[in-house]
Motif scaffolding. Sequence first.
Motif, mmCIF file in Angstrom:
data_model
loop_
_atom_site.group_PDB
_atom_site.id
_atom_site.type_symbol
_atom_site.label_atom_id
_atom_site.label_comp_id
_atom_site.label_asym_id
_atom_site.label_seq_id
_atom_site.Cartn_x
_atom_site.Cartn_y
_atom_site.Cartn_z
ATOM 1 N N ILE A 21 1.079 -51.260 -25.226
ATOM 2 C CA ILE A 21 0.439 -50.728 -24.025
ATOM 3 C C ILE A 21 1.363 -50.945 -22.826
ATOM 4 C CG2 ILE A 21 -1.586 -50.866 -22.510
ATOM 5 C CD1 ILE A 21 -2.208 -49.880 -25.348
ATOM 6 N N PRO A 22 1.687 -49.891 -22.071
ATOM 7 C CA PRO A 22 2.587 -50.029 -20.910
ATOM 8 C C PRO A 22 1.867 -50.628 -19.714
ATOM 9 C CG PRO A 22 1.861 -47.769 -21.116
ATOM 10 C CD PRO A 22 1.274 -48.490 -22.296
ATOM 11 N N ALA A 23 1.605 -51.917 -19.768
ATOM 12 C CA ALA A 23 0.831 -52.590 -18.728
ATOM 13 C C ALA A 23 1.577 -52.642 -17.405
ATOM 14 C CB ALA A 23 0.477 -54.003 -19.180
ATOM 15 N N ARG A 24 0.795 -52.685 -16.318
ATOM 16 C CA ARG A 24 1.364 -52.808 -14.977
ATOM 17 C C ARG A 24 1.128 -54.220 -14.446
ATOM 18 N NH1 ARG A 24 0.042 -47.236 -14.102
ATOM 19 N NH2 ARG A 24 1.724 -46.108 -15.116
ATOM 20 N N LYS A 25 2.092 -54.723 -13.738
ATOM 21 C CA LYS A 25 2.014 -56.091 -13.240
ATOM 22 C C LYS A 25 1.935 -56.104 -11.717
ATOM 23 C CE LYS A 25 4.692 -60.421 -13.451
ATOM 24 N NZ LYS A 25 5.978 -60.994 -13.917
ATOM 25 N N ILE A 26 0.934 -56.785 -11.190
ATOM 26 C CA ILE A 26 0.827 -57.040 -9.762
ATOM 27 C C ILE A 26 0.737 -58.557 -9.593
ATOM 28 C CG2 ILE A 26 -0.133 -54.777 -9.244
ATOM 29 C CD1 ILE A 26 -2.908 -56.015 -9.111
ATOM 30 N N PRO A 27 0.758 -59.083 -8.394
ATOM 31 C CA PRO A 27 0.873 -60.535 -8.261
ATOM 32 C C PRO A 27 -0.209 -61.353 -8.939
ATOM 33 C CG PRO A 27 1.384 -59.480 -6.179
ATOM 34 C CD PRO A 27 0.896 -58.406 -7.085
ATOM 35 N N TRP A 28 -1.394 -60.782 -9.149
ATOM 36 C CA TRP A 28 -2.523 -61.579 -9.612
ATOM 37 C C TRP A 28 -2.853 -61.390 -11.084
ATOM 38 C CZ3 TRP A 28 -3.362 -57.774 -5.699
ATOM 39 C CH2 TRP A 28 -2.946 -58.215 -4.439
ATOM 40 N N PHE A 29 -2.437 -60.279 -11.668
ATOM 41 C CA PHE A 29 -2.720 -60.032 -13.075
ATOM 42 C C PHE A 29 -1.955 -58.817 -13.578
ATOM 43 C CE2 PHE A 29 -6.499 -58.663 -10.506
ATOM 44 C CZ PHE A 29 -6.274 -57.296 -10.517
ATOM 45 N N MET A 30 -1.936 -58.652 -14.900
ATOM 46 C CA MET A 30 -1.414 -57.445 -15.528
ATOM 47 C C MET A 30 -2.599 -56.590 -15.948
ATOM 48 S SD MET A 30 1.836 -58.743 -17.808
ATOM 49 C CE MET A 30 2.349 -57.054 -18.155
ATOM 50 N N VAL A 31 -2.441 -55.293 -15.825
ATOM 51 C CA VAL A 31 -3.568 -54.389 -16.027
ATOM 52 C C VAL A 31 -3.141 -53.170 -16.842
ATOM 53 C CG1 VAL A 31 -3.111 -53.282 -13.809
ATOM 54 C CG2 VAL A 31 -5.381 -53.103 -14.817
ATOM 55 N N SER A 32 -4.030 -52.703 -17.686
ATOM 56 C CA SER A 32 -3.759 -51.500 -18.469
ATOM 57 C C SER A 32 -3.726 -50.282 -17.549
ATOM 58 C CB SER A 32 -4.834 -51.316 -19.551
ATOM 59 O OG SER A 32 -6.136 -51.418 -19.016
ATOM 60 N N PRO A 33 -2.920 -49.274 -17.878
ATOM 61 C CA PRO A 33 -2.798 -48.103 -16.998
ATOM 62 C C PRO A 33 -4.025 -47.206 -17.009
ATOM 63 C CG PRO A 33 -1.518 -47.772 -18.992
ATOM 64 C CD PRO A 33 -2.000 -49.195 -19.029
ATOM 65 N N ILE A 34 -4.930 -47.413 -17.961
ATOM 66 C CA ILE A 34 -6.229 -46.750 -17.903
ATOM 67 C C ILE A 34 -7.314 -47.816 -17.945
ATOM 68 C CG2 ILE A 34 -5.523 -44.530 -18.880
ATOM 69 C CD1 ILE A 34 -6.630 -45.454 -21.568
ATOM 70 N N ALA A 35 -8.396 -47.527 -17.256
ATOM 71 C CA ALA A 35 -9.570 -48.390 -17.264
ATOM 72 C C ALA A 35 -10.716 -47.625 -17.901
ATOM 73 C CB ALA A 35 -9.943 -48.808 -15.853
ATOM 74 N N LEU A 36 -11.616 -48.359 -18.536
ATOM 75 C CA LEU A 36 -12.779 -47.715 -19.137
ATOM 76 C C LEU A 36 -13.843 -47.528 -18.068
ATOM 77 C CD1 LEU A 36 -14.222 -48.412 -22.646
ATOM 78 C CD2 LEU A 36 -15.721 -47.891 -20.727
ATOM 79 N N GLY A 37 -14.106 -46.272 -17.721
ATOM 80 C CA GLY A 37 -15.131 -45.945 -16.744
ATOM 81 C C GLY A 37 -16.487 -45.790 -17.403
ATOM 82 N N THR A 38 -17.541 -46.106 -16.661
ATOM 83 C CA THR A 38 -18.888 -46.144 -17.249
ATOM 84 C C THR A 38 -19.893 -45.346 -16.432
ATOM 85 O OG1 THR A 38 -19.359 -48.202 -16.053
ATOM 86 C CG2 THR A 38 -18.462 -48.411 -18.287
ATOM 87 N N HIS A 39 -19.427 -44.307 -15.759
ATOM 88 C CA HIS A 39 -20.292 -43.550 -14.858
ATOM 89 C C HIS A 39 -21.218 -42.592 -15.595
ATOM 90 C CE1 HIS A 39 -20.607 -40.214 -11.558
ATOM 91 N NE2 HIS A 39 -21.698 -40.943 -11.618
ATOM 92 N N LEU A 40 -20.657 -41.787 -16.479
ATOM 93 C CA LEU A 40 -21.421 -40.701 -17.097
ATOM 94 C C LEU A 40 -22.237 -41.178 -18.288
ATOM 95 C CD1 LEU A 40 -18.721 -37.881 -16.960
ATOM 96 C CD2 LEU A 40 -20.541 -38.373 -15.308
ATOM 97 N N GLY A 41 -23.285 -40.444 -18.603
ATOM 98 C CA GLY A 41 -24.114 -40.773 -19.755
ATOM 99 C C GLY A 41 -25.579 -40.871 -19.382
ATOM 100 N N GLU A 42 -26.415 -40.816 -20.396
ATOM 101 C CA GLU A 42 -27.851 -40.912 -20.179
ATOM 102 C C GLU A 42 -28.267 -42.376 -20.023
ATOM 103 O OE1 GLU A 42 -29.754 -38.229 -19.811
ATOM 104 O OE2 GLU A 42 -27.934 -37.019 -20.076
#
Length: 352
Positions: A21-42
């Motif tokens: 996974i091509p993770a991104r690094k910022i001063p406080w943590f490393m993060v995946s380039p996509i996040a799982l969004g939870t907006h849509l759905g019943e």
Amino acid sequence: MIQGFADLKRTTEYFSRHDDIPARKIPWFMVSPIALGTHLGEMTEADSSLYRHSLSYALNHGINFIDTALNYRGMRSERDIGRVLTEMINGSRLKREEVIISTKAGLIPGDIDAKLVPADYLKEVLLHNDIITESDLNIVGHMKHVLEPGYYRFAMNESRKHLNLNTIDIYYIHNPEVSMKVLGPHSFYEKLIHLFACLEEAVNQGMIRFYGLATWGAFLVTPDNPSYISLEKCIRIAERAGGKDHHFKFIQFPFNENKREAARCKNQMVSGIHLTTLEAADELGIHATTSAPFDLGNLINQREASVLLNEVIETEGILSTMAGMKHVENVIANLDSITMYREEVKNVDRYF
């Protein structure tokens, strides 16, 4: 409640186990380039079950960023995330410090489990308990928005209970442009001073770690638009509230093939220079996350999803993009697409 928050050491260890996974690094943590969004759905148990399976799979396979909001799916989305996090962390399949959780408040929510639609929740919970008053409401169409600090203190605690987390990593003011439209710039920024001070206090109390603005059009339109928000003014307000070491560090906005204004429109002014939103964020030390990479599904039948997603991820200045992934198959497909350019963006450093 589960203690702790995402940190650089544990997220680095997480990606050492998921080095495709091509993770991104910022001063406080490393993060995946996509996040799982939870907006849509019943707002059903059937969709909750689907989300819980997707969340578990994503966290086990290299996505360590989850995005939600108090009002998503009548509060079910936060509760589903809390259930998965509790099971995985208590079962030693995940460490709290490995995962970044962002949530939002500002729009009046409903509560499906309490059988309260937003109008009833407003009346029976928020107004009845004097959390807000009618005069606090800023209404545009069907959207009711508030900027009162008391509401955010209440909403923050509700989200923490749902998520079963003592500390939320990123806490967004949700769609603040609704209030901007009603109040106008002078009153809006005046109220933002008090709200940012409230959020800085929440950081000091360990309830949240960072805060920001999750917008739809505020950072994409020109300054003469009633939805427009100046990022530089927000930074100055954050400095008033929290000093130079303030915790206003994140913004969110839509970005996709149909909505590329954040990279093209020089609508932000920083130190007298016209910049795009992405350029302004970089200049001001703000991390940009984006939403709607498939334009709410409108682009899916036009081009391959993997191409659309990679075009967003490869855009300079975007830390991570929120993609709705209710089905495990969507998680698998999106993970496959982001590993295609691993060598090009692996462990990109963006320090501010």
